[in-house]
Write an enzyme that holds these catalytic residues in place. Structure first.
Site, short mmCIF file in Angstrom:
data_model
loop_
_atom_site.label_atom_id
_atom_site.label_comp_id
_atom_site.label_asym_id
_atom_site.label_seq_id
_atom_site.Cartn_x
_atom_site.Cartn_y
_atom_site.Cartn_z
N ASP A 82 0.97 -1.19 0.09
CA ASP A 82 0.24 0.08 -0.35
C ASP A 82 0.92 1.65 0.08
O ASP A 82 1.87 1.72 0.97
CB ASP A 82 -1.08 0.03 0.88
CG ASP A 82 -2.12 1.29 1.49
OD1 ASP A 82 -1.76 1.79 0.52
OD2 ASP A 82 -2.50 1.27 2.01
N ASP A 131 -3.47 7.65 -5.58
CA ASP A 131 -3.33 6.95 -4.59
C ASP A 131 -3.45 5.03 -5.48
O ASP A 131 -4.34 5.14 -5.62
CB ASP A 131 -4.52 6.97 -3.76
CG ASP A 131 -4.25 5.81 -2.81
OD1 ASP A 131 -3.01 4.97 -2.10
OD2 ASP A 131 -5.54 5.40 -2.04
#
Length: 482
Positions: A91, A308
């Site tokens: 992530d 993101d």
């Protein structure tokens, strides 16, 4: 800090007090591999994701990590001596690495994703040790000394997210095992010491109630507590990494190190922002630029656009979303457009979308642009085609008019994060091919391509069904020794 948070933090302090080379490779699996992408599932994932992004900024008690419970991409790593395998989510929005610990009663023991979950046990690793409260790392992630946490106690961490889920525990230091790049498409075993969270208490989506559970999180965020920041601080790597998500063939690369090919045009990161924020200057649909106010991207504390990879779709302010969608639909005047589930703009269409709909281009500082083709922003949904762009003006108050660019625009591009020079860039690329990564010590350039991992619980039939989208993490860590 409210009473509930103080109580929760005190419990973790009690738990903690009683607890006696330049290149590497991780193979990463895509959670939705082999499944038709459901727009509603992707949207539900993003709703939870954005709550965590915002909440992580507001409550940085254990650092600024933002966990993503669904785990879009997860990697197999080894921790401890002797090494045990752990499956952790990769992530770019998280700033700490953590795994579930043996003391945890609420942690998941099984997962429907097809792997065996493992609880970390400090006592079973000869290289593991606790991180005390007076260590600099503890000060860094908690913004200074913690009240009630003395030098003879173990440094705790606590993360509370906007959807009510949380993770809490204490920090440990141990050896992490992975594959080191030793030549073109070749690897050898490598290892390095990192500080990570030992999760002793989980709730919400991070607890045993989540059927699609993982062992933890592998954070690649901007903070000094992230894995890449720790390795860079020790002089092991440059603070640079890249990913390439193949939205066509189901392959990909996630590389840490100096990527020398392909060449990437860079745009500066906005200073003093907790995420990878960049200055967007214009939006182009086909040959036409949308008429937008000059200050449209400068309002509020959350400046610019957030890049993101943990978000699936793309979220645009209402004053961008509406003219953008209108311009796309106007290309085919005979479309019968309908709104599905009060939020998706959909229509029936049987022609070639790339021939009949416009390319969308986002422009950024330094004349950098991001091109999105029609097949990348149009999704099949309930026998219709739906537009993947989402209206952030329709979200909750905290997320209203946020610009957030996820995998919808990042797929089929090599995206390079250069924290050494505080810049980010991308280029269209065949993500099923290879890239070239340079060894910082010797100057040697190695080819790095996409690799595959398969979970221990997968049968041959299951593997045939799973058209796995895979990523590969590679670094220049030949000399990485504890």
């Amino acid at each position: 800090m409210n009473c509930l948070t103080l109580l929760f933090f005190s419990l973790i302090l009690i738990i903690a007090a009683n607890v006696s080379a330049n290149s590497g490779v991780f193979s990463v699996k895509y959670r939705f591999a082999g499944q038709q992408q459901s727009l509603s599932d992707l949207k539900a994932h993003d709703d939870r994701r954005q709550l965590r992004i915002l909440a992580g900024v507001d409550l940085p008690l254990g650092g600024s990590g933002r966990a993503d419970a669904l785990g879009l991409y997860y990697a197999k790593i080894g921790i401890g001596t002797p090494s045990k395998d752990y499956y952790v989510q990769v992530d770019t929005g998280s700033d700490i690495m953590w795994v579930n610990c043996i003391q945890c009663r609420e942690c998941p023991r099984t997962s429907s994703l097809g792997m065996d979950l493992t609880l970390y046990n400090l006592k079973e690793s000869v290289t593991g040790k606790l991180v005390p409260c007076d260590q600099e790392f503890c000060y860094e992630v908690n913004g200074g000394p913690l009240s009630g946490c003395t030098a003879n106690m173990t440094c705790p961490y606590l993360e509370i997210y906007g959807d009510g889920s949380s993770t809490a525990g204490y920090f440990v230091k141990d050896v992490m095992q992975y594959d080191g790049v030793s030549g073109d498409f070749q690897t050898t075993s490598a290892n390095g010491s990192v500080i990570f969270g030992c999760g002793a208490r989980q709730s919400g989506d991070l607890s045993a109630s989540n059927e699609e559970a993982l062992d933890g999180i592998l954070g690649f965020g901007k903070a000094n507590s992230s894995m890449i920041s720790q390795l860079a601080a020790n002089g092991k790597v440059k603070k640079i990494f890249a990913h390439c998500l193949d939205g066509i063939n189901g392959g990909g690369i996630f590389a840490m190190g100096h990527v020398v090919q392909p060449k990437v045009n860079m745009t500066p990161l906005i200073p003093n922002q907790p995420h990878y924020n960049v200055n967007m200057t214009a939006v182009q649909v086909g040959k036409d630029f949308l008429p937008l106010p000059t200050d449209v991207f400068e309002a509020g504390d959350r400046k610019g656009a957030i890049i993101d990879s943990g978000t699936t779709l793309a979220y645009l302010p209402e004053f961008i979303y509406e003219p953008l969608v209108s311009k796309i639909i106007s290309q085919q005047p005979h479309l019968e457009v309908r709104t599905v589930r009060d939020e998706y703009t959909c229509f029936q269409y049987s022609g070639s979308v790339d021939d009949d709909f416009p390319v969308v281009m986002f422009h950024f500082e330094n004349s950098v642009f991001l091109k999105v083709h029609p097949h990348e922003y149009l999704f099949p949904f309930e026998s219709l085609l739906c537009i993947g762009w989402q209206n952030s003006g329709m979200q909750s108050r905290d997320r209203r008019n946020m610009t957030l660019l996820g995998d919808l625009v990042l797929s089929n591009k090599l995206v390079l994060y250069d924290l050494e020079n505080q810049a980010i860039g991308w280029t269209e690329y065949n993500c099923s091919s290879s890239i070239k990564v340079q060894d910082e010590r010797t100057g040697t350039i190695h080819l790095v391509g996409s690799h595959s991992i398969y979970s221990a619980g997968n049968s041959s039939a299951e593997l045939a069904i799973m058209a796995v989208i895979l990523l590969m993490l590679s670094t220049l860590l030949h000399l990485l020794i504890c």
